[in-house]
Design a protein around this motif. Structure first.
Motif, PDB file in Angstrom:
ATOM      1  N   ILE A  55       1.504  -9.742   2.964  1.00 37.69           N
ATOM      2  CA  ILE A  55       0.313  -9.685   2.113  1.00 37.69           C
ATOM      3  C   ILE A  55      -0.777  -9.005   2.826  1.00 37.69           C
ATOM      4  N   ALA A  56      -1.129  -9.317   4.034  1.00 38.50           N
ATOM      5  CA  ALA A  56      -2.305  -8.791   4.652  1.00 38.50           C
ATOM      6  C   ALA A  56      -2.109  -7.069   5.010  1.00 38.50           C
ATOM      7  N   ALA A  57      -0.966  -6.844   5.278  1.00 36.82           N
ATOM      8  CA  ALA A  57      -0.653  -5.382   5.346  1.00 36.82           C
ATOM      9  C   ALA A  57      -0.896  -4.823   3.968  1.00 36.82           C
ATOM     10  N   THR A  58      -0.477  -5.126   2.940  1.00 32.69           N
ATOM     11  CA  THR A  58      -0.565  -4.352   1.510  1.00 32.69           C
ATOM     12  C   THR A  58      -2.120  -4.509   1.408  1.00 32.69           C
ATOM     13  N   ALA A  59      -2.717  -5.518   1.438  1.00 32.38           N
ATOM     14  CA  ALA A  59      -4.274  -5.717   1.206  1.00 32.38           C
ATOM     15  C   ALA A  59      -4.890  -4.871   2.137  1.00 32.38           C
ATOM     16  N   ILE A  60      -4.671  -4.663   3.355  1.00 35.85           N
ATOM     17  CA  ILE A  60      -5.414  -3.553   4.131  1.00 35.85           C
ATOM     18  C   ILE A  60      -5.102  -2.270   3.770  1.00 35.85           C
ATOM     19  N   GLU A  61      -3.823  -1.806   3.399  1.00 35.86           N
ATOM     20  CA  GLU A  61      -3.374  -0.519   2.995  1.00 35.86           C
ATOM     21  C   GLU A  61      -4.227  -0.155   1.700  1.00 35.86           C
ATOM     22  N   ALA A  62      -4.394  -1.176   0.907  1.00 38.47           N
ATOM     23  CA  ALA A  62      -4.753  -0.807  -0.552  1.00 38.47           C
ATOM     24  C   ALA A  62      -6.415  -0.463  -0.129  1.00 38.47           C
ATOM     25  N   ALA A  63      -7.022  -1.302   0.557  1.00 37.95           N
ATOM     26  CA  ALA A  63      -8.390  -1.132   0.817  1.00 37.95           C
ATOM     27  C   ALA A  63      -8.770   0.077   1.763  1.00 37.95           C
ATOM     28  N   THR A  64      -7.784   0.340   2.434  1.00 37.81           N
ATOM     29  CA  THR A  64      -7.958   1.901   3.358  1.00 37.81           C
ATOM     30  C   THR A  64      -7.816   2.987   2.294  1.00 37.81           C
TER      31      THR A  64
END
Length: 97
Positions: A55-64
């Motif tokens: 979940i953290a990886a997906t959220a950081i990817e989306a924000a980036t």
């Protein structure tokens, strides 16, 4: 008319933003996750991926991706306006004064 002229430039900026965002996310994730041997972020569909990390990886990817795209869109529109004198984005509302 300005929006139509800007369209090809916008497409190029979007492609560039996507490529740069991918590299940026990879660098960010490698710095955050020291445990990963291959440096890849876990995908939500991987069977052994920890839920929190996925979940953290997906959220950081989306924000980036969103932040990089916004920066490129803004820079592209401003550069187009500087070079042509035409604003390619939506027109601001008229002042009621």
């Amino acid at each position: 008319m300005g929006r139509l002229l800007y369209k090809p430039f916008g497409i190029v900026f979007s492609v560039l933003a996507g490529k740069i965002a991918a590299k940026l996310f990879t660098a960010i994730w490698a710095a955050l996750d020291k445990d990963a041997s291959d440096g890849r972020p876990p995908r939500p569909t991987e069977p052994n991926a920890p839920v929190g990390k996925a979940i953290a990886a997906t959220a950081i990817e989306a924000a980036t991706y969103a932040g990089t795209r916004a920066a490129f869109d803004r820079a592209g529109v401003r550069t187009f306006h500087y070079l042509t004198g035409v604003w390619a984005g939506p027109k601001p509302p008229k002042s009621k004064r």
